[in-house]
Design an enzyme around this catalytic site. Structure first.
Site, PDB file in Angstrom:
ATOM      1  N   ARG A 298     -58.264   8.998  14.845  1.00  0.00           N
ATOM      2  CA  ARG A 298     -57.715   8.142  13.785  1.00  0.00           C
ATOM      3  C   ARG A 298     -57.246   8.970  12.593  1.00  0.00           C
ATOM      4  O   ARG A 298     -57.400   8.564  11.437  1.00  0.00           O
ATOM      5  CB  ARG A 298     -58.761   7.103  13.338  1.00  0.00           C
TER       6      ARG A 298
ATOM      7  N   GLU B 234     -61.064   1.884   7.560  1.00  0.00           N
ATOM      8  CA  GLU B 234     -59.796   2.219   8.218  1.00  0.00           C
ATOM      9  C   GLU B 234     -58.584   1.845   7.361  1.00  0.00           C
ATOM     10  O   GLU B 234     -57.645   2.636   7.253  1.00  0.00           O
ATOM     11  CB  GLU B 234     -59.693   1.525   9.585  1.00  0.00           C
TER      12      GLU B 234
ATOM     13  N   SER C  67     -60.143  -3.728  13.242  1.00  0.00           N
ATOM     14  CA  SER C  67     -61.341  -2.933  12.947  1.00  0.00           C
ATOM     15  C   SER C  67     -61.281  -2.435  11.502  1.00  0.00           C
ATOM     16  O   SER C  67     -60.328  -1.773  11.109  1.00  0.00           O
ATOM     17  CB  SER C  67     -61.432  -1.744  13.900  1.00  0.00           C
TER      18      SER C  67
END
Length: 335
Positions: A167, A331, A235
């Site tokens: 990520r 995130e 998420s």
């Protein structure tokens, strides 16, 4: 000289999937790289800060942004050719990611099916190095073109130059500097399904690309709420990657804790599991809450505010750290 259309008082409420009420002093819809360059030149000349939005599926917006917001609407997707046993496919940054995945399969270009139904745009996909069900974007990446806001010029990036990690990418490490305008993917001409992930391992070894995609869609829909029905950004926290000794400590006290070995010997833990063990599934701060379906997802029950998002996120991080000694990282980008 290329120009662009400036919009005063742009409403950004429909431009963020969390559904927060938000607006920008100025805005513009960008349909070409030349318009992007012109917009940045305008912002520089007038001393305006700039935010760039794609699908708005990974951002938490402030109620009012005193600057220029650019909505990326660059379109186009095509098969470039073949090289090294791969089909090279290009898509513009403003293409919806899931629609692009469907297009590749409909054109007999498999390879991205495990990444189906991930929200957002093609341009955002390399920033996060999106991944799901045993596949990361980096596994199918060829190169991309981005606008460098410092040099005011376009440049290409190889996979190595993107510095992909879990990520993570150079675009996330240097936020705001590079604006992705198009991405090229290398899709295998000799395709085999990737099924070594829970939920996909029930499919036959000769499953078709469309069968894999449909299974991925079903799995995602069973776990994650639809942002069209209730605001969310998917998420909300990264799954934490911890050294093996920390994992041993966590596992000793919590034998059922899910963990996934990483190539460097570290272990990736489930952030959703950690949050749920803290009793926070369904917890709320005003109109913002933890989803009853998946503890990794925060949702907007209607009229939620950024302040409520920040308060709930802080509460979750504090609870997980107090119980497990593990820090969580959000995130979405907070603009």
């Amino acid at each position: 000289m290329t120009t662009f259309s400036l919009i005063q008082g742009m409403d950004l409420t429909p431009a963020n999937s969390f559904g927060l009420s938000a607006s920008s002093r100025f805005g513009a819809i960008i349909t070409s790289p030349d318009e992007l360059a012109a917009a940045y030149e305008h912002a520089r000349a007038h001393g305006l800060p700039v935010h760039v939005l794609g699908g708005g599926s990974n951002v938490i917006l402030s109620p009012q942004f005193d600057g220029l917001t650019l909505l990326m609407a660059l379109k186009g997707k095509t098969l470039i050719g073949q090289a090294g046993g791969h089909n090279i496919v290009e898509a513009a940054a403003g293409e919806t990611w899931h629609d692009f995945v469907v297009w590749t399969l409909d054109n007999d270009l498999p390879g991205l099916e495990n990444l189906a139904l991930i929200p957002g745009t093609v341009g955002a996909s390399p920033v996060q190095n999106i991944g799901a069900y045993g596949l990361e974007l980096a596994d199918r990446f060829d190169n991309l073109t981005a606008f460098d806001t410092q040099s005011q010029a376009s440049r290409s990036f190889s996979a190595a130059e993107c510095r992909f990690a879990y990520r993570q990418s150079v675009f996330k490490a240097e936020p705001g500097r590079y604006i992705v305008t198009s991405v090229r993917f290398a899709l295998p001409t000799q395709w085999t399904p990737i099924l070594n992930y829970a939920g996909l391992n029930t499919l036959p070894s000769d499953a078709s690309p469309h069968a894999v995609m449909e299974q991925v869609i079903a799995l995602r829909q069973s776990k994650l709420p639809d942002p069209k029905k209730i605001g969310n950004v998917g998420s909300f926290f990264h799954n934490p990657v911890v050294p093996s000794d920390i994992h041993v400590t966590v596992r000793a006290a919590n034998p059922a804790a899910p963990a996934y070995p990483q190539p460097d010997g570290s272990m990736k833990l489930s952030a959703g599991w950690l949050i749920e063990q803290c009793g926070l599934k369904g917890a709320r701060e005003g109109q913002v809450g933890v989803s009853e379906r998946h503890a990794l997802v925060l949702v907007n029950h209607g009229g939620g505010t950024r302040a409520e998002v920040e308060a709930l996120a802080a509460r979750i991080k504090a609870a997980v750290f107090e119980r497990f000694g593990i820090g969580l990282t959000a995130e979405p980008v907070f603009y």
